[in-house]
Design a protein around this motif. Sequence first.
Motif, PDB file in Angstrom:
ATOM      1  N   SER A  23      -1.010   4.074  -3.899  1.00  0.00           N
ATOM      2  CA  SER A  23      -2.349   3.920  -3.887  1.00  0.00           C
ATOM      3  C   SER A  23      -3.192   4.729  -3.139  1.00  0.00           C
ATOM      4  O   SER A  23      -4.410   4.511  -2.248  1.00  0.00           O
ATOM      5  CB  SER A  23      -3.117   1.894  -3.787  1.00  0.00           C
ATOM      6  OG  SER A  23      -1.824   1.832  -2.630  1.00  0.00           O
ATOM      7  N   ALA A  24      -2.263   5.596  -2.370  1.00  0.00           N
ATOM      8  CA  ALA A  24      -2.923   6.264  -1.341  1.00  0.00           C
ATOM      9  C   ALA A  24      -2.108   7.316  -1.322  1.00  0.00           C
ATOM     10  O   ALA A  24      -0.684   7.183  -0.803  1.00  0.00           O
ATOM     11  CB  ALA A  24      -2.684   5.441   0.480  1.00  0.00           C
ATOM     12  N   PHE A  35      -5.505  -2.695  -5.463  1.00  0.00           N
ATOM     13  CA  PHE A  35      -4.451  -3.741  -6.989  1.00  0.00           C
ATOM     14  C   PHE A  35      -5.319  -3.363  -7.924  1.00  0.00           C
ATOM     15  O   PHE A  35      -5.834  -4.360  -8.554  1.00  0.00           O
ATOM     16  CB  PHE A  35      -3.999  -4.881  -6.276  1.00  0.00           C
ATOM     17  CG  PHE A  35      -2.997  -5.595  -7.134  1.00  0.00           C
ATOM     18  CD1 PHE A  35      -1.817  -4.376  -6.692  1.00  0.00           C
ATOM     19  CD2 PHE A  35      -3.223  -5.994  -8.346  1.00  0.00           C
ATOM     20  CE1 PHE A  35      -0.308  -4.961  -7.515  1.00  0.00           C
ATOM     21  CE2 PHE A  35      -0.520  -6.571  -8.655  1.00  0.00           C
ATOM     22  CZ  PHE A  35      -0.851  -5.945  -7.902  1.00  0.00           C
ATOM     23  N   GLY A  36      -6.053  -1.820  -8.268  1.00  0.00           N
ATOM     24  CA  GLY A  36      -6.923  -1.450  -9.736  1.00  0.00           C
ATOM     25  C   GLY A  36      -7.046  -0.400  -8.779  1.00  0.00           C
ATOM     26  O   GLY A  36      -5.650   0.276  -8.135  1.00  0.00           O
ATOM     27  N   PRO A  37      -7.389   0.561 -10.116  1.00  0.00           N
ATOM     28  CA  PRO A  37      -7.014   1.870 -10.451  1.00  0.00           C
ATOM     29  C   PRO A  37      -8.558   2.872  -9.645  1.00  0.00           C
ATOM     30  O   PRO A  37      -8.864   3.090  -9.901  1.00  0.00           O
ATOM     31  CB  PRO A  37      -8.012   1.433 -11.695  1.00  0.00           C
ATOM     32  CG  PRO A  37      -8.712   0.927 -12.126  1.00  0.00           C
ATOM     33  CD  PRO A  37      -8.007  -0.259 -11.652  1.00  0.00           C
ATOM     34  N   VAL A  38      -7.423   2.446  -7.647  1.00  0.00           N
ATOM     35  CA  VAL A  38      -7.954   3.461  -7.191  1.00  0.00           C
ATOM     36  C   VAL A  38      -6.875   4.275  -6.642  1.00  0.00           C
ATOM     37  O   VAL A  38      -6.142   2.915  -6.218  1.00  0.00           O
ATOM     38  CB  VAL A  38      -9.190   2.264  -6.340  1.00  0.00           C
ATOM     39  CG1 VAL A  38      -9.764   3.005  -4.911  1.00  0.00           C
ATOM     40  CG2 VAL A  38      -9.823   1.157  -7.536  1.00  0.00           C
ATOM     41  N   LEU A  39      -7.296   5.716  -5.799  1.00  0.00           N
ATOM     42  CA  LEU A  39      -6.598   6.154  -5.324  1.00  0.00           C
ATOM     43  C   LEU A  39      -6.877   6.325  -4.223  1.00  0.00           C
ATOM     44  O   LEU A  39      -8.095   7.456  -4.240  1.00  0.00           O
ATOM     45  CB  LEU A  39      -5.527   7.243  -5.968  1.00  0.00           C
ATOM     46  CG  LEU A  39      -5.436   8.804  -5.293  1.00  0.00           C
ATOM     47  CD1 LEU A  39      -3.579   7.597  -5.241  1.00  0.00           C
ATOM     48  CD2 LEU A  39      -4.716  10.009  -5.751  1.00  0.00           C
ATOM     49  N   LYS A  54       1.001  -1.442   0.336  1.00  0.00           N
ATOM     50  CA  LYS A  54       0.544   0.044   0.090  1.00  0.00           C
ATOM     51  C   LYS A  54       0.764   1.265  -0.338  1.00  0.00           C
ATOM     52  O   LYS A  54       1.467   1.628   1.239  1.00  0.00           O
ATOM     53  CB  LYS A  54      -0.626  -0.321   1.481  1.00  0.00           C
ATOM     54  CG  LYS A  54      -2.370   0.350   1.349  1.00  0.00           C
ATOM     55  CD  LYS A  54      -3.137   0.104   0.371  1.00  0.00           C
ATOM     56  CE  LYS A  54      -4.301   0.841   0.657  1.00  0.00           C
ATOM     57  NZ  LYS A  54      -5.114   0.505  -0.132  1.00  0.00           N
ATOM     58  N   ASN A  55       1.119   1.770  -1.563  1.00  0.00           N
ATOM     59  CA  ASN A  55       1.754   2.380  -1.490  1.00  0.00           C
ATOM     60  C   ASN A  55       1.488   4.130  -1.219  1.00  0.00           C
ATOM     61  O   ASN A  55       0.679   4.019  -1.991  1.00  0.00           O
ATOM     62  CB  ASN A  55       2.900   2.348  -2.750  1.00  0.00           C
ATOM     63  CG  ASN A  55       3.680   0.912  -2.315  1.00  0.00           C
ATOM     64  OD1 ASN A  55       4.609   0.238  -1.566  1.00  0.00           O
ATOM     65  ND2 ASN A  55       3.331   0.650  -3.488  1.00  0.00           N
ATOM     66  N   HIS A  56       2.505   4.514   0.112  1.00  0.00           N
ATOM     67  CA  HIS A  56       1.948   6.156  -0.055  1.00  0.00           C
ATOM     68  C   HIS A  56       2.597   7.343  -0.581  1.00  0.00           C
ATOM     69  O   HIS A  56       3.808   6.756  -0.178  1.00  0.00           O
ATOM     70  CB  HIS A  56       1.600   6.479   1.173  1.00  0.00           C
ATOM     71  CG  HIS A  56       0.562   5.849   2.482  1.00  0.00           C
ATOM     72  ND1 HIS A  56       0.980   4.183   2.584  1.00  0.00           N
ATOM     73  CD2 HIS A  56      -0.116   5.891   3.350  1.00  0.00           C
ATOM     74  CE1 HIS A  56       0.446   3.926   3.221  1.00  0.00           C
ATOM     75  NE2 HIS A  56      -0.964   4.440   3.751  1.00  0.00           N
ATOM     76  N   ALA A  57       1.673   8.071  -0.477  1.00  0.00           N
ATOM     77  CA  ALA A  57       2.998   9.988  -1.513  1.00  0.00           C
ATOM     78  C   ALA A  57       2.521  10.508  -0.710  1.00  0.00           C
ATOM     79  O   ALA A  57       0.616  10.998  -0.145  1.00  0.00           O
ATOM     80  CB  ALA A  57       2.493   9.816  -2.839  1.00  0.00           C
ATOM     81  N   ILE A  58       3.233  11.220   0.637  1.00  0.00           N
ATOM     82  CA  ILE A  58       2.730  12.850   1.316  1.00  0.00           C
ATOM     83  C   ILE A  58       2.869  13.584   0.172  1.00  0.00           C
ATOM     84  O   ILE A  58       4.141  14.215  -0.284  1.00  0.00           O
ATOM     85  CB  ILE A  58       4.168  12.547   2.114  1.00  0.00           C
ATOM     86  CG1 ILE A  58       3.271  11.440   2.578  1.00  0.00           C
ATOM     87  CG2 ILE A  58       3.359  13.716   2.808  1.00  0.00           C
ATOM     88  CD1 ILE A  58       3.926  11.467   4.707  1.00  0.00           C
ATOM     89  N   VAL A  59       1.758  14.356  -0.036  1.00  0.00           N
ATOM     90  CA  VAL A  59       2.186  15.156  -0.472  1.00  0.00           C
ATOM     91  C   VAL A  59       1.938  17.134   0.039  1.00  0.00           C
ATOM     92  O   VAL A  59       1.088  17.009   0.978  1.00  0.00           O
ATOM     93  CB  VAL A  59       0.807  15.665  -1.528  1.00  0.00           C
ATOM     94  CG1 VAL A  59       0.920  17.273  -2.686  1.00  0.00           C
ATOM     95  CG2 VAL A  59       0.709  14.361  -2.911  1.00  0.00           C
ATOM     96  N   LEU A  60       3.411  17.884   0.338  1.00  0.00           N
ATOM     97  CA  LEU A  60       2.678  18.997   0.788  1.00  0.00           C
ATOM     98  C   LEU A  60       2.621  20.363   0.620  1.00  0.00           C
ATOM     99  O   LEU A  60       2.814  20.529  -0.863  1.00  0.00           O
ATOM    100  CB  LEU A  60       4.579  19.102   1.577  1.00  0.00           C
ATOM    101  CG  LEU A  60       5.111  17.815   2.614  1.00  0.00           C
ATOM    102  CD1 LEU A  60       6.515  18.112   3.065  1.00  0.00           C
ATOM    103  CD2 LEU A  60       4.754  17.408   3.490  1.00  0.00           C
TER     104      LEU A  60
END
Length: 503
Positions: free
Chosen positions: A290-291, A389-393, A256-262
Amino acid sequence: MEESAVDTIPHWIAGGPCAQRSERRSAVWNPATGVQRAWVGLGGAAEVDQAVQAASQAFESWSQTSLGRRTQILFAFRERVRSQAQRIAEAIADEHGKTVPDALGEVQRGLEVVDFACGIASLLKGDYSDQVSQGIDLFSFRAPLGVVAGITPFNFPAMVPLWMFPLAIACGNSFVLKPSERDPTASMLLAQLWAEAGLPEGVFNVVHGDKAAVDALLEHPQVAAISFVGSTPIARYVHQRGTAAGKRVQALGGAKNHAIVLPDADEAFAAEQLASAAFGSAGQRCMAISAAVVVGFDGDTFAQTVSDRAASIKVGPGRDPRTQMGPVVTREARERITRLIGSAPEQGAAIALDGRGVVVPGHEAGFFVGPTVIDRVEPRMDVYREEIFGPVLCVLHARSLTEAIELVNANPYGNGAAIFTRSGSAAREFQRRVRAGMIGINVPIPVPMAYYSFGGWGDSLFGDRHVYGPEGVAFYTRAKVVTSRWPQLEADGNVPYHFPTAT
Ligand code: NAD
């Protein structure tokens, strides 16, 4: 479709195709059309044993083959994969569903491991210490393990096997691949190319199958090591059962890979990058974001910006050059993904972009789900707890960098994590404190190059070694350290009886 109209994909054992012995088989679909493409035999203990015996026999001479000869074969294989990349990519598009350019990208990333393996003569260099004691030298080298096996997932049918076998074979091992039964053709094309490159029979084998074939590999006494990539429950199982059977095991799991956006990030850049990382390959990448954890943005603006980008993504069959995002792999996957999307509003989240019900004209029976953005997601919700595991953010909100890092670190997975910011100190704090194996700074999918190694933390990896790169060489070999003396023939009668120390 009529059974007679589709072929059965055979195994590849001892240098050529090998028919399935039992009646067990599974359908291979074209996800863009919803039409069956082929059958694939589901091997069991008999097929696995046949492959392991062939590999075992081949190991005897392959492990003695010079580094120069192994390197020549690796270069020949590299050239053949390069020249056949389009054919491999088209087969992937037809069975997996991803676009042909995306599939070409995975072949290229796999080829980088072959490039690395072509340097095996340097990679296997040992150490040498002269005169560690009077007349005594010490040196080390690494020996291959024997027959090693790879068990791989559907989402990268060329790249993930290529993470494993080029290095395993370069190190002098023989290999049995058990690819995903959902898209088995790429591995057969690679087997054919090994044969054309001059790899001796039995050094590379492919046994198709499901749990029965995996269990047979886990139990086979002549299999020395297992590399696994797939979902976390199966990775945990393979690691536990394989190590209990005395094998060396590396088992990479889900994510479940996260990206933090500051708040100081370039919003348009971050939104564009995240849309690509979340929806490329229909979200079926182990490093897909995905997150998104949004810090300090007012209300729902970031989710709206990503949704605006994602809404323009062209969804269609992977063979159509205009397509940017293909279908998901199976009908069951589509049903599971749409069910999870449906649970989000029931549990309090807001759907900002809804990909359910997308219809591609001319491909009405395909397994399509459109890009989906879910805002106001919280960690208790199913869309966050499960690997979709699909096109969902999923978009989550945090008040500070510290709160965002704590949120990421509370997640059991730890494959990749990214940050979008213009602040060097925030990025540094993130890279040092976040619990994940691969970190991206303004890079959403930080897959390391082949001369580093790939692997996650937490529930994303069971075992001690990452795949490919220097850790791959270490995984597929074991150390020998030689202490050597060439004495004068006459004994001088002064051999001590205490534990030897340097003199
Ligand atoms: P999966 O776990 O269903 O299958 C992986 C392999 O295990 C396949 O070869 C399959 O035949 C076999 N298998 C399936 N069920 C089994 C069982 N009960 N017992 C023994 N073997 C079994 O995974 P998948 O759906 O093919 O691939 C997607 C998953 O792989 C996702 O979870 C994704 O995150 C993960 N993945 C992880 C990485 C990584 O680097 N960590 C890379 C790619 C994919």
